[in-house]
Motif scaffolding. Structure first.
Motif, PDB file in Angstrom:
ATOM      1  N   PHE A 331       6.880 -15.684   3.096  1.00 29.77           N
ATOM      2  CA  PHE A 331       7.566 -14.483   2.635  1.00 29.77           C
ATOM      3  C   PHE A 331       6.600 -13.529   1.926  1.00 29.77           C
ATOM      4  O   PHE A 331       6.709 -12.311   2.049  1.00 29.77           O
ATOM      5  N   LYS A 332       5.661 -14.106   1.177  1.00 30.76           N
ATOM      6  CA  LYS A 332       4.704 -13.249   0.476  1.00 30.76           C
ATOM      7  C   LYS A 332       3.769 -12.560   1.470  1.00 30.76           C
ATOM      8  O   LYS A 332       3.422 -11.387   1.298  1.00 30.76           O
ATOM      9  N   ILE A 333       3.384 -13.290   2.515  1.00 28.93           N
ATOM     10  CA  ILE A 333       2.554 -12.682   3.561  1.00 28.93           C
ATOM     11  C   ILE A 333       3.325 -11.554   4.249  1.00 28.93           C
ATOM     12  O   ILE A 333       2.780 -10.477   4.512  1.00 28.93           O
ATOM     13  N   LEU A 334       4.607 -11.802   4.516  1.00 26.22           N
ATOM     14  CA  LEU A 334       5.449 -10.772   5.126  1.00 26.22           C
ATOM     15  C   LEU A 334       5.547  -9.552   4.215  1.00 26.22           C
ATOM     16  O   LEU A 334       5.445  -8.405   4.671  1.00 26.22           O
ATOM     17  N   SER A 335       5.721  -9.804   2.921  1.00 22.45           N
ATOM     18  CA  SER A 335       5.793  -8.707   1.957  1.00 22.45           C
ATOM     19  C   SER A 335       4.488  -7.925   1.922  1.00 22.45           C
ATOM     20  O   SER A 335       4.491  -6.687   1.830  1.00 22.45           O
ATOM     21  N   LEU A 336       3.372  -8.637   2.023  1.00 18.77           N
ATOM     22  CA  LEU A 336       2.060  -7.990   2.026  1.00 18.77           C
ATOM     23  C   LEU A 336       1.907  -7.077   3.244  1.00 18.77           C
ATOM     24  O   LEU A 336       1.449  -5.934   3.126  1.00 18.77           O
ATOM     25  N   VAL A 337       2.319  -7.576   4.401  1.00 20.94           N
ATOM     26  CA  VAL A 337       2.225  -6.784   5.639  1.00 20.94           C
ATOM     27  C   VAL A 337       3.123  -5.550   5.554  1.00 20.94           C
ATOM     28  O   VAL A 337       2.716  -4.432   5.905  1.00 20.94           O
ATOM     29  N   ILE A 338       4.347  -5.755   5.067  1.00 19.55           N
ATOM     30  CA  ILE A 338       5.294  -4.642   4.954  1.00 19.55           C
ATOM     31  C   ILE A 338       4.786  -3.596   3.967  1.00 19.55           C
ATOM     32  O   ILE A 338       4.872  -2.383   4.211  1.00 19.55           O
ATOM     33  N   THR A 339       4.240  -4.065   2.844  1.00 20.36           N
ATOM     34  CA  THR A 339       3.705  -3.139   1.846  1.00 20.36           C
ATOM     35  C   THR A 339       2.550  -2.329   2.414  1.00 20.36           C
ATOM     36  O   THR A 339       2.442  -1.117   2.195  1.00 20.36           O
ATOM     37  N   PHE A 340       1.684  -2.998   3.160  1.00 19.54           N
ATOM     38  CA  PHE A 340       0.551  -2.310   3.783  1.00 19.54           C
ATOM     39  C   PHE A 340       1.048  -1.272   4.789  1.00 19.54           C
ATOM     40  O   PHE A 340       0.491  -0.174   4.890  1.00 19.54           O
ATOM     41  N   TRP A 341       2.081  -1.621   5.509  1.00 16.33           N
ATOM     42  CA  TRP A 341       2.708  -0.677   6.443  1.00 16.33           C
ATOM     43  C   TRP A 341       3.250   0.532   5.672  1.00 16.33           C
ATOM     44  O   TRP A 341       3.091   1.687   6.095  1.00 16.33           O
ATOM     45  N   GLY A 342       3.891   0.270   4.549  1.00 15.07           N
ATOM     46  CA  GLY A 342       4.420   1.362   3.735  1.00 15.07           C
ATOM     47  C   GLY A 342       3.327   2.287   3.236  1.00 15.07           C
ATOM     48  O   GLY A 342       3.476   3.516   3.251  1.00 15.07           O
ATOM     49  N   PHE A 343       2.210   1.703   2.801  1.00 15.12           N
ATOM     50  CA  PHE A 343       1.080   2.523   2.370  1.00 15.12           C
ATOM     51  C   PHE A 343       0.585   3.404   3.513  1.00 15.12           C
ATOM     52  O   PHE A 343       0.273   4.582   3.323  1.00 15.12           O
ATOM     53  N   GLY A 344       0.493   2.801   4.694  1.00 17.12           N
ATOM     54  CA  GLY A 344       0.029   3.559   5.851  1.00 17.12           C
ATOM     55  C   GLY A 344       0.938   4.730   6.163  1.00 17.12           C
ATOM     56  O   GLY A 344       0.467   5.838   6.471  1.00 17.12           O
ATOM     57  N   SER A 345       2.241   4.495   6.080  1.00 16.82           N
ATOM     58  CA  SER A 345       3.203   5.563   6.335  1.00 16.82           C
ATOM     59  C   SER A 345       3.079   6.669   5.293  1.00 16.82           C
ATOM     60  O   SER A 345       3.141   7.861   5.611  1.00 16.82           O
ATOM     61  N   TYR A 346       2.864   6.268   4.043  1.00 12.63           N
ATOM     62  CA  TYR A 346       2.722   7.256   2.966  1.00 12.63           C
ATOM     63  C   TYR A 346       1.455   8.095   3.162  1.00 12.63           C
ATOM     64  O   TYR A 346       1.465   9.318   2.999  1.00 12.63           O
TER      65      TYR A 346
END
Length: 357
Positions: A331-346
């Motif tokens: 779950f933490k790895i998934l959260s890390l990937v999602i967060t990185f995706w969010g940064f990219g979108s921003y």
């Protein structure tokens, strides 16, 4: 006529991979030649400071608690104790650029006091977060400050928000929710469920306050300073850090934590030398990270600073797993990937706004 139509309908040959590489190489060489060598040296140093110093500071905060440190005030004090490093950079800059300090009026002075107080409170909240959470988790949750920065920037400074930025806010929030739901997988044995939850709460509150501070700082530039330069930002940083240092020093003294440093150092794993090294390097690395971020923003762009900020989140998490043996669940790895995706979108949304403006 038919020949003309055939010419119109003929497909345009696409660029080969080699041609694209050559094109980017030419662009990079042109960009390199457009700036003097000292510019690139400073930019590279700023980038290194951001992606190395900030994660190192976070790791050292957790090292302090893992090896016997107990005080939240001490860690929050360490975060601002390195403020003289900014002065070392600022004062020679006056002579080199032959400029004078920005006049300090009452409104500007009071704004620095307010920001200093908020920064002191922010550092204290983060200290509680690192006391109860693994460094990797604390870093992931702290990435939510981007959400609050965007929201407060929109409300206070009237910054624009497009679909990509809004998408980033929802994505990063989703990553934060995953961390909250997976709280049982990375809680330390000596941390209770209540302390872990409080760590998450303090981390989110600190991130929200950090976002508010960022927006208020931008508002000061817009309303009170009217201009933004490397020197002006250093001036603001040194004044805010100075007042944060004063407020935190008072709190640390009143709480008795200054007086307790000697006994805490004695019981610290590794002894007094290790104790003071952790605190000293914690102060140095945090301030170097601040200086690096300032340099990147004004030598390059806020978009590049956003990219580096996105990169340092997984760096902190990975470093915590390797050096501190932080648990890393799926779950933490998934959260890390999602967060990185969010940064990219921003970052994409911000770059689109920059192009439009």
């Amino acid at each position: 006529m038919e020949a003309a139509e055939a010419a119109v309908e003929a497909p345009v040959p696409s660029e080969s991979f080699t041609d694209q590489i050559s094109k980017y190489k030419t662009m990079m060489i042109a960009a390199y030649k457009s700036k003097p060598i000292p510019y690139w040296i400073l930019l590279i140093l700023g980038i290194i400071a951001m992606v190395v110093a900030f994660p190192a500071s976070s790791i050292l905060s957790r090292v302090y608690y893992e090896n016997g440190g107990q005080s939240k005030w001490i860690i929050s004090w360490v975060a601002v104790a390195g403020w003289p490093l900014i002065a070392v950079i600022l004062f020679p800059t006056y002579f080199i650029t032959k400029t004078f300090p920005t006049p300090l009026n009452l409104k500007l002075f009071l704004s620095y006091i307010v920001l200093g107080f908020l920064s002191a409170a922010d550092n204290l909240m983060y200290a509680y977060a690192y006391a109860y959470l693994p460094a990797s988790t604390a870093a992931l949750v702290a990435s939510s400050s981007l959400v609050f920065s965007a929201l407060f920037g929109y409300i206070l400074v009237k910054n624009r928000m497009n679909a990509s930025i809004i998408n980033a806010l929802f994505v990063i929030t989703a990553g934060l929710t995953i961390i909250a739901l997976d709280s049982s997988s990375d809680r330390y044995d000596n941390i209770t469920d209540k302390q872990y939850i409080m760590g998450l709460v303090w981390d989110v509150l600190a991130s929200a306050l950090h976002g508010l501070i960022f927006a208020l700082s931008e508002l000061i530039f817009v309303k009170l300073l009217g201009r933004r330069s490397f020197i002006v930002v250093l001036e603001q940083q040194i004044m805010v850090s100075l007042f944060a240092f004063l407020f935190t020093s008072i709190g640390t003294f009143v709480s008795g934590d200054f007086q307790g440093m000697t006994s805490e150092a004695t019981s610290f794993k590794g002894g007094k030398s290790a104790y003071y090294q952790v605190l000293i390097w914690g102060a140095i690395t945090f301030e170097l990270g601040v200086l690096g971020a300032t340099a990147v923003i004004f030598l390059a762009s806020t978009v590049l600073a956003g990219v580096l900020n996105a990169i340092r989140t997984p760096i902190t998490s990975i470093a915590a797993v390797i050096l501190l043996h932080d648990p890393m669940s799926g779950f933490k790895i998934l959260s890390l990937v999602i967060t990185f995706w969010g940064f990219g979108s921003y970052i994409y949304g911000s770059s689109m706004d920059d192009k439009q403006s």
